[in-house]
Design a protein around this motif. Sequence first.
Motif, PDB file in Angstrom:
ATOM      1  N   GLN A   1       0.849  -1.131  -0.008  1.00  0.00           N
ATOM      2  CA  GLN A   1       0.059  -0.100  -0.015  1.00  0.00           C
ATOM      3  C   GLN A   1       0.900   1.290  -0.125  1.00  0.00           C
ATOM      4  O   GLN A   1       2.138   1.219   0.224  1.00  0.00           O
ATOM      5  CB  GLN A   1      -1.025   0.018   1.381  1.00  0.00           C
ATOM      6  CG  GLN A   1      -1.720  -1.127   1.332  1.00  0.00           C
ATOM      7  CD  GLN A   1      -2.566  -1.144   2.460  1.00  0.00           C
ATOM      8  OE1 GLN A   1      -2.343  -0.681   3.665  1.00  0.00           O
ATOM      9  NE2 GLN A   1      -3.799  -1.928   2.615  1.00  0.00           N
ATOM     10  N   ARG A   2       0.423   2.333  -0.336  1.00  0.00           N
ATOM     11  CA  ARG A   2       1.037   3.541  -0.272  1.00  0.00           C
ATOM     12  C   ARG A   2       1.555   3.820   1.265  1.00  0.00           C
ATOM     13  O   ARG A   2       0.659   3.614   2.198  1.00  0.00           O
ATOM     14  CB  ARG A   2       0.037   4.742  -0.810  1.00  0.00           C
ATOM     15  CG  ARG A   2      -0.103   4.625  -2.191  1.00  0.00           C
ATOM     16  CD  ARG A   2      -0.767   6.055  -2.865  1.00  0.00           C
ATOM     17  NE  ARG A   2      -1.404   5.643  -4.095  1.00  0.00           N
ATOM     18  CZ  ARG A   2      -1.560   6.983  -5.010  1.00  0.00           C
ATOM     19  NH1 ARG A   2      -1.437   8.090  -4.599  1.00  0.00           N
ATOM     20  NH2 ARG A   2      -1.802   6.439  -6.170  1.00  0.00           N
ATOM     21  N   THR A   3       2.533   4.526   1.288  1.00  0.00           N
ATOM     22  CA  THR A   3       3.149   4.857   2.740  1.00  0.00           C
ATOM     23  C   THR A   3       2.230   6.360   3.093  1.00  0.00           C
ATOM     24  O   THR A   3       2.101   7.121   2.358  1.00  0.00           O
ATOM     25  CB  THR A   3       4.505   5.103   2.611  1.00  0.00           C
ATOM     26  OG1 THR A   3       5.038   5.256   3.978  1.00  0.00           O
ATOM     27  CG2 THR A   3       5.123   6.055   1.671  1.00  0.00           C
ATOM     28  N   PRO A   4       1.804   6.371   4.194  1.00  0.00           N
ATOM     29  CA  PRO A   4       0.869   7.619   4.724  1.00  0.00           C
ATOM     30  C   PRO A   4       1.860   8.868   4.603  1.00  0.00           C
ATOM     31  O   PRO A   4       1.271   9.853   4.114  1.00  0.00           O
ATOM     32  CB  PRO A   4       0.698   7.328   6.237  1.00  0.00           C
ATOM     33  CG  PRO A   4       0.787   5.826   6.239  1.00  0.00           C
ATOM     34  CD  PRO A   4       1.780   5.247   5.344  1.00  0.00           C
ATOM     35  N   ARG A   5       3.066   8.955   4.781  1.00  0.00           N
ATOM     36  CA  ARG A   5       3.882   9.867   4.659  1.00  0.00           C
ATOM     37  C   ARG A   5       3.865  10.639   3.156  1.00  0.00           C
ATOM     38  O   ARG A   5       3.950  11.836   3.071  1.00  0.00           O
ATOM     39  CB  ARG A   5       5.115   9.904   5.105  1.00  0.00           C
ATOM     40  CG  ARG A   5       5.935  11.230   5.552  1.00  0.00           C
ATOM     41  CD  ARG A   5       6.809  11.247   6.717  1.00  0.00           C
ATOM     42  NE  ARG A   5       7.743  10.262   6.513  1.00  0.00           N
ATOM     43  CZ  ARG A   5       9.186  10.645   6.946  1.00  0.00           C
ATOM     44  NH1 ARG A   5       9.633  11.947   6.742  1.00  0.00           N
ATOM     45  NH2 ARG A   5       9.947   9.796   6.884  1.00  0.00           N
ATOM     46  N   PHE A   6       3.726   9.621   2.226  1.00  0.00           N
ATOM     47  CA  PHE A   6       4.088  10.083   0.857  1.00  0.00           C
ATOM     48  C   PHE A   6       2.613   9.425  -0.001  1.00  0.00           C
ATOM     49  O   PHE A   6       3.043   8.642  -0.746  1.00  0.00           O
ATOM     50  CB  PHE A   6       5.234   9.577   0.277  1.00  0.00           C
ATOM     51  CG  PHE A   6       6.399  10.121   1.195  1.00  0.00           C
ATOM     52  CD1 PHE A   6       6.926  11.565   0.910  1.00  0.00           C
ATOM     53  CD2 PHE A   6       7.165   9.253   2.098  1.00  0.00           C
ATOM     54  CE1 PHE A   6       8.099  11.992   1.511  1.00  0.00           C
ATOM     55  CE2 PHE A   6       8.276   9.706   2.685  1.00  0.00           C
ATOM     56  CZ  PHE A   6       8.736  10.866   2.480  1.00  0.00           C
ATOM     57  N   LYS A   7       1.621   9.869   0.586  1.00  0.00           N
ATOM     58  CA  LYS A   7       0.438   9.176   0.134  1.00  0.00           C
ATOM     59  C   LYS A   7       0.178   9.623  -1.247  1.00  0.00           C
ATOM     60  O   LYS A   7      -0.774   8.887  -2.084  1.00  0.00           O
ATOM     61  CB  LYS A   7      -0.741   9.515   0.896  1.00  0.00           C
ATOM     62  CG  LYS A   7      -1.235  10.936   0.986  1.00  0.00           C
ATOM     63  CD  LYS A   7      -2.278  11.207   2.016  1.00  0.00           C
ATOM     64  CE  LYS A   7      -2.503  12.666   2.060  1.00  0.00           C
ATOM     65  NZ  LYS A   7      -1.531  13.430   2.844  1.00  0.00           N
ATOM     66  N   ASP A   8       0.662  10.730  -1.844  1.00  0.00           N
ATOM     67  CA  ASP A   8       0.417  10.862  -3.420  1.00  0.00           C
ATOM     68  C   ASP A   8       1.271  10.166  -4.280  1.00  0.00           C
ATOM     69  O   ASP A   8       1.281  10.312  -5.396  1.00  0.00           O
ATOM     70  CB  ASP A   8       0.842  12.334  -3.595  1.00  0.00           C
ATOM     71  CG  ASP A   8      -0.353  13.350  -2.758  1.00  0.00           C
ATOM     72  OD1 ASP A   8      -1.547  12.839  -2.609  1.00  0.00           O
ATOM     73  OD2 ASP A   8       0.148  14.480  -2.366  1.00  0.00           O
ATOM     74  N   THR A   9       2.101   9.396  -3.720  1.00  0.00           N
ATOM     75  CA  THR A   9       3.239   8.517  -4.699  1.00  0.00           C
ATOM     76  C   THR A   9       2.730   7.190  -4.751  1.00  0.00           C
ATOM     77  O   THR A   9       2.432   6.406  -3.760  1.00  0.00           O
ATOM     78  CB  THR A   9       4.499   8.523  -3.895  1.00  0.00           C
ATOM     79  OG1 THR A   9       5.188   9.771  -3.503  1.00  0.00           O
ATOM     80  CG2 THR A   9       5.341   7.606  -4.867  1.00  0.00           C
ATOM     81  N   PRO A  10       2.547   6.637  -5.727  1.00  0.00           N
ATOM     82  CA  PRO A  10       1.576   5.426  -6.120  1.00  0.00           C
ATOM     83  C   PRO A  10       2.974   4.115  -5.987  1.00  0.00           C
ATOM     84  O   PRO A  10       4.031   4.373  -5.754  1.00  0.00           O
ATOM     85  CB  PRO A  10       1.552   5.288  -7.589  1.00  0.00           C
ATOM     86  CG  PRO A  10       2.577   6.253  -8.238  1.00  0.00           C
ATOM     87  CD  PRO A  10       2.612   7.297  -7.158  1.00  0.00           C
ATOM     88  N   THR A  11       2.274   3.120  -5.848  1.00  0.00           N
ATOM     89  CA  THR A  11       3.074   1.902  -5.700  1.00  0.00           C
ATOM     90  C   THR A  11       3.689   1.276  -7.077  1.00  0.00           C
ATOM     91  O   THR A  11       2.695   1.739  -7.826  1.00  0.00           O
ATOM     92  CB  THR A  11       2.558   0.895  -4.545  1.00  0.00           C
ATOM     93  OG1 THR A  11       1.354   0.468  -5.485  1.00  0.00           O
ATOM     94  CG2 THR A  11       1.914   1.411  -3.301  1.00  0.00           C
ATOM     95  N   LEU A  12       4.364   0.591  -7.095  1.00  0.00           N
ATOM     96  CA  LEU A  12       4.765  -0.221  -8.396  1.00  0.00           C
ATOM     97  C   LEU A  12       3.773  -1.088  -8.881  1.00  0.00           C
ATOM     98  O   LEU A  12       3.291  -1.259  -9.952  1.00  0.00           O
ATOM     99  CB  LEU A  12       5.933  -1.218  -7.949  1.00  0.00           C
ATOM    100  CG  LEU A  12       7.472  -0.572  -8.036  1.00  0.00           C
ATOM    101  CD1 LEU A  12       8.547  -1.600  -7.660  1.00  0.00           C
ATOM    102  CD2 LEU A  12       7.796   0.235  -9.173  1.00  0.00           C
TER     103      LEU A  12
END
Length: 326
Positions: free
Chosen positions: A229-240
């Motif tokens: 899942q996306r990391t909360p601190r960088f929630k705008d960055t998608p996962t692979l």
Amino acid sequence: MKASRRRLLLGSLAAAALPLPALRSAHAASFPERPITFICPWPAGGTADQSMRALCQVASTVLGQAIAVENRVGASGMIGAKVLASARPDGYTIGQIPISVTRFSQLGMLQADPRKDYSYIARSSGQTFGIAVPSNSPYKTLAGFVAYAKANPGKLTYAHAGIGGATHVGMEEFASVAGVQFNHVPFKGGAEALQGVLGGHVDALADSSSWAPHVESGKLRLLATWGEQRTPRFKDTPTLRELGYNVVVDAPNGIGAPKGLDPAIAAKLRDAFRQAVASPEFKAVAERIDAPILYLDGPDYEKYVHQVYARETVLIDKLKLREMMR
């Protein structure tokens, strides 16, 4: 003095008369009677060390004995892993087991077999890995990064913390799924890899959250993270995985002991670290270092290690890691 010696002798004779199962039961019932040593295979102050110390602090309160963290570093965590496997299975030496034992044991860097040489206590938390580029990089998104790599095989360079480690293998697995070829640049650790990218010597960084403060300050741009899942601190960055690449790398930390641990002692340790993982103190540290909590109790953790070992067997051959290690 004579009376004291007599009592000691009688006690010894009584203990000798007990059958072995009864001795073990008595030992387990009184465990722990002295401080416990915790082997951490990473340097003091790093993210893994911080999380392990937080867990040990809570677990020591549950157990009623101090847990002293001993850093035994080197060989990508394998020195500490070997020390742990070789210790007495009495419950007084426990430690962190990096999930990379499943890979490095097969590559000959660890003279132990994770399928049979450890007693598993708990899986605790993972790490947040990601791909970051300098803020002045022409690659604004992962799509642009991949497009350039496809058009220019082997020209894009990335820094990582060492051949065979999670950042190297994860990036090569991503390259395989994406159908591209990168030029990997190994460094002695994540800190040096980060400096290689910040200094403009390498195009991209593949690492755990060493990039986080530099992304927040605007020096680096985070293209993707590698977790479920996306990391909360960088929630705008998608996962692979969100971007269409079925690759998840979170390298969970685990806690174990040498093989042969008394089941009753193992149960006490499992309960202590279950409470530690669920504690507010540990959750606060995990949030600060972007470590997703991935708890598994000992038996499920052991099954997970066996599953990862089998996956690594396939991945080692697919990525030709043995050839890279030569």
